[in-house]
Design a protein around this motif. Structure first.
Motif, PDB file in Angstrom:
ATOM      1  N   MET A   1      33.782  27.367  37.682  1.00  6.42           N
ATOM      2  CA  MET A   1      34.761  27.079  38.724  1.00  6.42           C
ATOM      3  C   MET A   1      35.952  26.351  38.122  1.00  6.42           C
ATOM      4  SD  MET A   1      34.250  24.964  42.293  1.00  6.42           S
ATOM      5  CE  MET A   1      32.992  26.081  42.860  1.00  6.42           C
ATOM      6  N   THR A   2      37.145  26.692  38.582  1.00 10.66           N
ATOM      7  CA  THR A   2      38.348  25.982  38.160  1.00 10.66           C
ATOM      8  C   THR A   2      38.224  24.520  38.536  1.00 10.66           C
ATOM      9  OG1 THR A   2      39.663  27.962  38.530  1.00 10.66           O
ATOM     10  CG2 THR A   2      40.852  25.871  38.420  1.00 10.66           C
ATOM     11  N   PRO A   3      38.624  23.597  37.650  1.00 14.82           N
ATOM     12  CA  PRO A   3      38.527  22.172  37.982  1.00 14.82           C
ATOM     13  C   PRO A   3      39.208  21.858  39.313  1.00 14.82           C
ATOM     14  CG  PRO A   3      39.011  22.415  35.667  1.00 14.82           C
ATOM     15  CD  PRO A   3      39.090  23.796  36.259  1.00 14.82           C
ATOM     16  N   LEU A   4      38.554  21.019  40.106  1.00 13.77           N
ATOM     17  CA  LEU A   4      39.014  20.672  41.447  1.00 13.77           C
ATOM     18  C   LEU A   4      39.528  19.241  41.490  1.00 13.77           C
ATOM     19  CD1 LEU A   4      35.913  22.017  43.444  1.00 13.77           C
ATOM     20  CD2 LEU A   4      38.029  23.260  42.952  1.00 13.77           C
ATOM     21  N   HIS A   5      40.396  18.969  42.468  1.00 12.55           N
ATOM     22  CA  HIS A   5      40.737  17.588  42.799  1.00 12.55           C
ATOM     23  C   HIS A   5      39.882  17.215  43.996  1.00 12.55           C
ATOM     24  CE1 HIS A   5      43.929  14.343  43.992  1.00 12.55           C
ATOM     25  NE2 HIS A   5      42.789  13.825  43.562  1.00 12.55           N
ATOM     26  N   VAL A   6      38.969  16.261  43.790  1.00 15.83           N
ATOM     27  CA  VAL A   6      37.955  15.940  44.787  1.00 15.83           C
ATOM     28  C   VAL A   6      38.134  14.505  45.264  1.00 15.83           C
ATOM     29  CG1 VAL A   6      35.496  15.846  45.300  1.00 15.83           C
ATOM     30  CG2 VAL A   6      36.359  17.516  43.639  1.00 15.83           C
ATOM     31  N   ALA A   7      38.150  14.320  46.569  1.00 14.41           N
ATOM     32  CA  ALA A   7      38.125  12.983  47.162  1.00 14.41           C
ATOM     33  C   ALA A   7      36.702  12.670  47.591  1.00 14.41           C
ATOM     34  CB  ALA A   7      39.060  12.908  48.360  1.00 14.41           C
ATOM     35  N   ILE A   8      36.229  11.482  47.239  1.00  9.55           N
ATOM     36  CA  ILE A   8      34.904  11.024  47.663  1.00  9.55           C
ATOM     37  C   ILE A   8      35.115   9.822  48.565  1.00  9.55           C
ATOM     38  CG2 ILE A   8      32.653  10.161  46.937  1.00  9.55           C
ATOM     39  CD1 ILE A   8      33.130  11.486  44.227  1.00  9.55           C
ATOM     40  N   ALA A   9      34.696   9.929  49.811  1.00 12.48           N
ATOM     41  CA  ALA A   9      34.813   8.834  50.773  1.00 12.48           C
ATOM     42  C   ALA A   9      33.545   8.006  50.733  1.00 12.48           C
ATOM     43  CB  ALA A   9      35.059   9.376  52.173  1.00 12.48           C
ATOM     44  N   GLY A  10      33.637   6.800  50.167  1.00  9.97           N
ATOM     45  CA  GLY A  10      32.476   5.921  50.090  1.00  9.97           C
ATOM     46  C   GLY A  10      32.055   5.655  48.662  1.00  9.97           C
ATOM     47  N   ALA A  11      32.083   4.388  48.259  1.00  7.33           N
ATOM     48  CA  ALA A  11      31.729   4.018  46.886  1.00  7.33           C
ATOM     49  C   ALA A  11      30.394   3.297  46.838  1.00  7.33           C
ATOM     50  CB  ALA A  11      32.831   3.155  46.261  1.00  7.33           C
ATOM     51  N   GLY A  12      29.424   3.822  47.592  1.00  5.27           N
ATOM     52  CA  GLY A  12      28.054   3.347  47.470  1.00  5.27           C
ATOM     53  C   GLY A  12      27.342   4.132  46.384  1.00  5.27           C
ATOM     54  N   PRO A  13      26.005   4.024  46.310  1.00  4.94           N
ATOM     55  CA  PRO A  13      25.268   4.759  45.264  1.00  4.94           C
ATOM     56  C   PRO A  13      25.521   6.263  45.295  1.00  4.94           C
ATOM     57  CG  PRO A  13      23.866   3.079  46.217  1.00  4.94           C
ATOM     58  CD  PRO A  13      25.126   3.090  47.037  1.00  4.94           C
ATOM     59  N   ALA A  14      25.570   6.879  46.495  1.00  2.00           N
ATOM     60  CA  ALA A  14      25.806   8.322  46.580  1.00  2.00           C
ATOM     61  C   ALA A  14      27.183   8.677  46.045  1.00  2.00           C
ATOM     62  CB  ALA A  14      25.666   8.797  48.022  1.00  2.00           C
ATOM     63  N   THR A 327      33.262  29.830  43.469  1.00  2.00           N
ATOM     64  CA  THR A 327      34.153  29.371  44.519  1.00  2.00           C
ATOM     65  C   THR A 327      33.463  28.333  45.382  1.00  2.00           C
ATOM     66  OG1 THR A 327      33.454  31.020  46.153  1.00  2.00           O
ATOM     67  CG2 THR A 327      35.218  31.672  44.611  1.00  2.00           C
ATOM     68  N   LEU A 328      34.271  27.554  46.128  1.00  2.00           N
ATOM     69  CA  LEU A 328      33.699  26.602  47.076  1.00  2.00           C
ATOM     70  C   LEU A 328      32.914  27.316  48.163  1.00  2.00           C
ATOM     71  CD1 LEU A 328      36.462  23.896  47.701  1.00  2.00           C
ATOM     72  CD2 LEU A 328      34.182  23.563  46.710  1.00  2.00           C
ATOM     73  N   GLU A 329      33.392  28.475  48.569  1.00  2.00           N
ATOM     74  CA  GLU A 329      32.722  29.242  49.618  1.00  2.00           C
ATOM     75  C   GLU A 329      31.299  29.605  49.221  1.00  2.00           C
ATOM     76  OE1 GLU A 329      36.907  29.120  50.258  1.00  2.00           O
ATOM     77  OE2 GLU A 329      35.761  29.817  48.513  1.00  2.00           O
ATOM     78  N   GLN A 330      31.059  29.749  47.915  1.00  3.10           N
ATOM     79  CA  GLN A 330      29.699  29.992  47.429  1.00  3.10           C
ATOM     80  C   GLN A 330      28.936  28.674  47.234  1.00  3.10           C
ATOM     81  OE1 GLN A 330      30.454  31.980  43.739  1.00  3.10           O
ATOM     82  NE2 GLN A 330      30.760  33.999  44.664  1.00  3.10           N
ATOM     83  N   ALA A 331      29.633  27.648  46.743  1.00  4.16           N
ATOM     84  CA  ALA A 331      28.972  26.413  46.331  1.00  4.16           C
ATOM     85  C   ALA A 331      28.413  25.610  47.503  1.00  4.16           C
ATOM     86  CB  ALA A 331      29.951  25.551  45.531  1.00  4.16           C
TER      87      ALA A 331
END
Length: 417
Positions: A1-14, A327-331
């Motif tokens: 997959m092409t590298p993505l720009h990902v936002a993660i909401a929440g900086a706990g263990p997950a 693709t994200l649609e598959q992932a």
């Protein structure tokens, strides 16, 4: 997959584990935390063989083992009669499994330090309230109206009170459970042992549960600690406070006199954290350019001790799905499918067993007290109970491309006792 720009909401263990996996896979990560300073919430937990296997996969097993306390047994007895109610031993199944109990600050610190070493920064003060889509990207809206993004993918790791969960393809909200618990971290007392490598509990029917769990050290410089917890209905807390701390201590002492040295360390109700629990399982933990992990996707009572472990498994599963897809649609459907059987099994078991230990029922704890100890020594019950606690009653590893850690080869730091 092409590298993505990902936002993660929440900086706990997950969220931290997810950030590590994504950064190492070559994706660009924005880790957003609503508090002004990222910090752990709560007292202690047990990292089961499932969560420990994920930490080993991240290269963090030795770090967390050096801070935690090895747990080989979960033991509970009736507070009045002393009759055994629960006795689960990891060694009932072959393989050398065990748990490691840790202070939440230790788990948070190990993951945060690893993230910082990878160059991942936590953007604090980002109170996320909503998710919007603009063309081929997702944007987040802060509580103050600011727009953040766009992003190729948003990962919701914001916990059981998630504001983003409603954007899942099939959403649901947690059903509040009647019982919660007071938790507090206290100094371990030399010479006072409730079972060095054990979680020990006392029960009075199902309305009262008292527990002592050795949790190691928050940092290498700290003294050993224990997590002390006491179950209660949140709607009864005000009446407890009005009756006064001394009355509460007297009630606990009457049920478990050996706790006196720990009760002496509690100076007020404000010293303890009141945990409220809810139960929900998202049928499909994803939406358009959105993946949901951890307690945001599935929350429950901590009776089986799986919460943080399930969250770590989710992070590994989503990372694996992204690696295996074009693709994200598959992932995203692949991620959901890889966790479905394990999540639903343990959510169902938690819903089934919790009323036996935390409820107002009279007959359920009677059945528990009459049958539990007897059944727990008759094969295959000891093996099933051990697999249930370990999180391996249903294989969580194969579907997410992981092999369980070799426990015989695991490092045994002195901190594990």
């Amino acid at each position: 997959m092409t590298p993505l720009h990902v936002a993660i909401a929440g900086a706990g263990p997950a969220g931290l584990a997810m950030a590590l996996y994504l950064k190492r896979a070559g994706h660009r990560v924005s880790l957003l935390e609503r508090f002004l300073q990222a910090a752990p919430v709560g007292s202690g937990l047990i990292l089961q063989p499932t969560g420990l296997t994920v930490l080993q996969d991240l290269g963090l097993f030795s770090r967390i083992a050096a801070l935690g306390q090895r747990i080989d047994r979960l033991y509970g007895a009736d507070a009045l009669s002393g009759k055994t109610v629960l006795d689960v031993r990891y060694d009932a199944i072959a393989g050398g499994r065990y748990g490691i109990a840790v202070h939440r600050a230790a788990l948070f610190g190990v993951l945060l330090e690893a993230a910082q070493q990878e160059g991942i920064e936590v953007e604090t003060g980002q109170d996320i309230g909503n998710l919007e889509h603009t063309g081929a990207q997702a944007c987040l809206t802060a509580a103050d109206g600011r727009r953040i993004g766009g992003f190729d993918l948003v990962i919701d790791a914001s916990g059981a009170r998630s504001p983003l969960r409603r954007h899942a393809l099939h959403s649901c909200e947690p059903r509040p459970l009647p019982y919660g618990a007071f938790w507090v971290s206290l100094r371990a007392q030399p010479g006072l042992s409730f079972g060095h490598n054990s979680l020990v509990q006392r029960y009075r029917r199902a309305s009262t549960m008292i527990g002592v769990l050795p949790i190691g050290r928050p940092t290498p410089q700290d003294e050993p600690m224990v997590a002390f917890f006491w179950s209660t209905r949140p709607d009864r807390v005000e009446s407890l406070k009005q009756a006064g701390l001394s009355a509460w201590k007297d009630g606990v002492h009457a049920l478990w006199p050996e706790c006196a040295p720990y009760l002496a360390q509690i100076d007020g109700f404000e010293q303890m954290t009141l945990a409220r629990y809810g139960h929900h399982t998202l049928p499909l933990p994803y939406g358009e350019r959105l993946a949901i992990i951890g307690d945001a996707a599935h929350s429950t009572s901590p009776q089986l001790g799986q919460g943080a472990n399930m969250a770590l498994l989710d992070a590994r599963a989503l990372s694996h799905a992204l690696q295996q897809s074009e693709t994200l649609e598959q992932a995203l459907p692949r991620y959901a499918a890889s966790r479905r059987r394990h999540v639903r099994t343990f959510q169902a078991m938690s819903a089934m067993f919790t009323p036996f230990y935390q409820s107002d029922s009279v007959w359920l704890p009677w059945v528990r007290d009459q049958l539990a100890a007897r059944l727990s020594v008759v094969p295959p019950a000891p093996q099933l109970l051990a697999r249930m606690v370990a999180g391996t009653l249903v294989d969580p590893f194969t579907s997410i491309g992981l092999r369980e850690h070799d426990w015989h080869a695991a490092p045994q730091p002195s901190a594990l006792g």
